[in-house]
Design an enzyme around this catalytic site. Structure first.
Site, mmCIF file in Angstrom:
data_model
loop_
_atom_site.group_PDB
_atom_site.id
_atom_site.type_symbol
_atom_site.label_atom_id
_atom_site.label_comp_id
_atom_site.label_asym_id
_atom_site.label_seq_id
_atom_site.Cartn_x
_atom_site.Cartn_y
_atom_site.Cartn_z
ATOM 1 N N ARG A 237 33.656 9.004 -8.626
ATOM 2 C CA ARG A 237 33.772 8.627 -10.105
ATOM 3 C C ARG A 237 32.824 9.654 -11.015
ATOM 4 O O ARG A 237 31.856 9.199 -10.673
ATOM 5 C CB ARG A 237 32.927 7.119 -9.785
ATOM 6 C CG ARG A 237 34.739 6.363 -9.594
ATOM 7 C CD ARG A 237 36.008 6.278 -10.556
ATOM 8 N NE ARG A 237 36.942 5.676 -10.515
ATOM 9 C CZ ARG A 237 37.940 5.464 -9.629
ATOM 10 N NH1 ARG A 237 38.047 7.045 -9.156
ATOM 11 N NH2 ARG A 237 38.935 4.662 -8.925
ATOM 12 N N GLU A 266 36.514 9.977 -19.522
ATOM 13 C CA GLU A 266 38.358 10.710 -19.309
ATOM 14 C C GLU A 266 38.719 9.882 -20.425
ATOM 15 O O GLU A 266 38.163 8.635 -21.134
ATOM 16 C CB GLU A 266 38.280 10.420 -17.910
ATOM 17 C CG GLU A 266 37.082 10.938 -16.591
ATOM 18 C CD GLU A 266 37.772 10.534 -15.744
ATOM 19 O OE1 GLU A 266 38.780 9.817 -15.219
ATOM 20 O OE2 GLU A 266 37.741 11.191 -14.307
ATOM 21 N N HIS A 285 41.665 14.297 -13.141
ATOM 22 C CA HIS A 285 41.796 13.066 -12.054
ATOM 23 C C HIS A 285 42.819 13.215 -11.565
ATOM 24 O O HIS A 285 43.961 11.597 -11.891
ATOM 25 C CB HIS A 285 40.941 12.175 -13.304
ATOM 26 C CG HIS A 285 41.097 10.599 -12.219
ATOM 27 N ND1 HIS A 285 39.926 9.693 -13.147
ATOM 28 C CD2 HIS A 285 40.961 10.351 -11.047
ATOM 29 C CE1 HIS A 285 40.416 8.769 -11.775
ATOM 30 N NE2 HIS A 285 40.175 9.179 -11.081
HETATM 31 N N1 LIG Z 1 39.747 11.366 -7.887
HETATM 32 C C1 LIG Z 1 40.132 10.426 -7.437
HETATM 33 O O1 LIG Z 1 41.287 10.282 -7.924
HETATM 34 C C2 LIG Z 1 39.595 9.343 -6.921
HETATM 35 C C3 LIG Z 1 41.429 9.489 -6.016
HETATM 36 C C4 LIG Z 1 41.074 8.068 -4.743
HETATM 37 C C5 LIG Z 1 39.234 7.831 -4.834
HETATM 38 N N2 LIG Z 1 38.436 8.026 -5.371
HETATM 39 C C6 LIG Z 1 37.191 7.639 -5.731
HETATM 40 O O2 LIG Z 1 36.672 7.930 -4.141
HETATM 41 C C7 LIG Z 1 35.873 6.312 -3.887
HETATM 42 C C8 LIG Z 1 35.843 6.203 -2.563
HETATM 43 O O3 LIG Z 1 37.349 5.763 -1.633
HETATM 44 P P1 LIG Z 1 37.216 6.236 0.090
HETATM 45 O O4 LIG Z 1 38.686 5.250 0.111
HETATM 46 O O5 LIG Z 1 36.930 6.942 1.030
HETATM 47 O O6 LIG Z 1 36.856 4.395 -0.278
HETATM 48 P P2 LIG Z 1 35.877 3.856 0.701
HETATM 49 O O7 LIG Z 1 35.249 2.512 0.429
HETATM 50 O O8 LIG Z 1 36.054 4.169 2.607
HETATM 51 O O9 LIG Z 1 34.523 5.271 2.058
HETATM 52 C C9 LIG Z 1 33.659 4.754 0.296
HETATM 53 C C10 LIG Z 1 31.835 5.195 1.487
HETATM 54 O O10 LIG Z 1 30.948 5.424 0.490
HETATM 55 C C11 LIG Z 1 30.161 5.245 1.087
HETATM 56 N N3 LIG Z 1 28.715 4.769 -0.153
HETATM 57 C C12 LIG Z 1 28.690 3.122 -1.086
HETATM 58 N N4 LIG Z 1 27.835 3.423 -1.532
HETATM 59 C C13 LIG Z 1 27.240 4.151 -1.120
HETATM 60 C C14 LIG Z 1 25.518 5.090 -1.478
HETATM 61 N N5 LIG Z 1 24.380 4.461 -2.150
HETATM 62 N N6 LIG Z 1 25.325 6.137 -0.474
HETATM 63 C C15 LIG Z 1 25.988 6.635 0.395
HETATM 64 N N7 LIG Z 1 27.220 6.208 0.987
HETATM 65 C C16 LIG Z 1 27.020 4.886 -0.037
HETATM 66 C C17 LIG Z 1 30.342 3.958 1.881
HETATM 67 O O11 LIG Z 1 29.788 3.367 2.831
HETATM 68 C C18 LIG Z 1 31.718 4.326 2.282
HETATM 69 O O12 LIG Z 1 31.660 4.080 3.125
HETATM 70 C C19 LIG Z 1 36.900 5.551 -3.899
HETATM 71 O O13 LIG Z 1 36.327 4.463 -4.410
HETATM 72 C C20 LIG Z 1 36.702 6.150 -6.089
HETATM 73 O O14 LIG Z 1 36.321 5.647 -6.471
HETATM 74 C C21 LIG Z 1 38.975 8.826 -6.876
HETATM 75 O O1 LIG Z 2 40.682 4.620 -7.235
HETATM 76 C C1 LIG Z 2 41.435 5.324 -7.718
HETATM 77 O O2 LIG Z 2 42.820 5.488 -6.482
HETATM 78 C C2 LIG Z 2 41.498 6.969 -8.148
HETATM 79 O O3 LIG Z 2 40.360 7.214 -8.828
HETATM 80 C C3 LIG Z 2 43.044 6.649 -9.242
HETATM 81 O O4 LIG Z 2 42.146 5.897 -10.171
#
Ligand SMILES: NC(=O)c1ccc[n+]([C@@H]2O[C@H](COP(=O)([O-])OP(=O)(O)OC[C@H]3O[C@@H](n4cnc5c(N)ncnc54)[C@H](O)[C@@H]3O)[C@@H](O)[C@H]2O)c1
Ligand SMILES: O=C(O)[C@H](O)CO
EC number: 1.1.1.79
Length: 325
Positions: A237, A266, A285
């Site tokens: 994010r 964004e 994004h």
């Molecule tokens: N760019 C995109 O289109 C897109 C798409 C999907 C997800 N995302 C973002 O990616 C994030 C992660 O997705 P995911 O499915 O891997 O989630 P997830 O919950 O499996 O993984 C997140 C990880 O971050 C760790 N974490 C949280 N706070 C932390 C900190 N302060 N220091 C170190 N580690 C920390 C958690 O322990 C966890 O292992 C989502 O929350 C979303 O914001 C972005």
């Molecule tokens: O969190 C997610 O799934 C992606 O960032 C799309 O918003």
């Protein structure tokens, strides 16, 4: 009479019909106060809400006293006031897992395109600059066997580690809230504190959720600790990074390049200095934006809402505890 729900995102017809088999669906373009005001009665009676990328906060919940479940077409849910939902016993469903592999592909694309300057040199070819055999001013840096630091070793972090380690022979460092034995067994990943990761990585990839704890986790101090040859990637994010500090670090040559899929604001404002830097690859994004994955996310969100309103929350629920209250 079927229960009433509000849909604030366009869905493919077959998914819309799946919802309509269970609910009376009212479609609205967004959740802005003027939209809520315009459809006040429908909002007042709705038990479910499905969409993405809009703020769901106390002000909105006040207008929806019958709401029992919300379903977001995303894995990230930083746009929801989870405490306010909990206080009103409203379930929040999201779409983890279905997008993991696609987002990891996008992160790998950012790693490759920044290191090999893919966008920049392709633009030079289109501009007619390829007139003789290329020289070092077109060269990039290697990706294979460099060191990748992953901050946030969750679902997407693991899928990235797999690609990088198994596909590119890349040693993995990672920082997370706790060690991840599976990452260590499967990808020989080495847990380290953030400073060590910053100092030793050739690529630093953030794939973190936005929380109070991660807001501006990366700023001036963190960029100063990275190698001047390092490439910074953010696909979590935008507000996890102090974008102004990133711009300064890039302009000053404190880091080599950046690949960004997410931004503090964004869409990224057209006058952002990031857009003037040749060593920045900026994407709109698109982490999960393939036809297949966006369909699967929408289908998952539809099924999640149906399940939640039937009291079934074995998976994909952020706050299952509200059912036990
Ligand atoms: N760019 C995109 O289109 C897109 C798409 C999907 C997800 N995302 C973002 O990616 C994030 C992660 O997705 P995911 O499915 O891997 O989630 P997830 O919950 O499996 O993984 C997140 C990880 O971050 C760790 N974490 C949280 N706070 C932390 C900190 N302060 N220091 C170190 N580690 C920390 C958690 O322990 C966890 O292992 C989502 O929350 C979303 O914001 C972005
Ligand atoms: O969190 C997610 O799934 C992606 O960032 C799309 O918003």
């Amino acid at each position: 009479m079927k229960p009433s729900i509000i849909l604030y995102k366009a869905l493919p017809d077959d998914l819309l019909h799946r919802l309509e088999a269970h609910f009376t669906v009212t479609q609205v373009p967004n959740l802005r106060p003027e939209t809520v005001q315009q459809h006040a009665e429908v909002f007042a009676n709705a038990v479910g809400l499905l969409g993405s990328s809009e703020a769901v906060n106390e002000a909105l919940l006040e207008k929806m006293p019958k709401l029992r479940a919300t379903s977001t077409v995303s894995v990230g849910y930083d746009n929801f006031d989870v405490d306010a939902l909990n206080a009103r016993n409203i379930l929040l469903m999201h779409t983890p897992t279905v997008l993991t592999e696609t987002v990891a592909d996008t992160v790998m694309a950012l790693v490759l395109s920044t290191a090999r300057r893919v966008v920049e040199v392709a633009d030079r070819v289109k501009a007619g600059e390829w007139k003789k055999s290329i020289g070092p001013d077109w060269f990039g840096t290697d990706v294979h066997h460099k060191t990748l630091g992953i901050v946030g070793m969750g679902r997407i972090g693991m899928a990235l580690a797999q690609r990088a380690h198994c596909g590119f022979g890349i040693p993995i460092l990672y920082n997370a809230r706790r060690p991840h034995p599976q990452a260590e067994e499967r990808f020989s990943a080495r847990y380290c504190d953030l400073d060590t990761l910053l100092q030793e990585s050739d690529f630093v990839c953030l794939i973190l959720p936005l929380t109070d704890e991660t807001h501006h986790l990366f700023g001036k101090e963190q960029f100063a600790k990275m190698k001047s040859s390092a490439i910074f990637i953010n696909a979590g994010r935008g507000p996890v990074v102090d974008e102004q500090a990133l711009i300064v670090a890039l302009q000053a040559g404190e880091i080599h390049a950046a690949g960004l899929d997410v931004f503090e604001q964004e869409p990224l404002p057209v006058d952002s200095p990031l857009l003037t830097l040749p060593n920045v690859v900026a994407l709109p994004h698109i982490g999960s934006a393939t036809h297949e994955t966006r369909f699967n996310m929408a289908a998952c969100a539809v099924d999640n809402l149906i399940d939640a309103l039937q009291g079934k929350v074995e998976k994909n629920c952020v706050n299952p505890q509200v059912l036990r209250k």
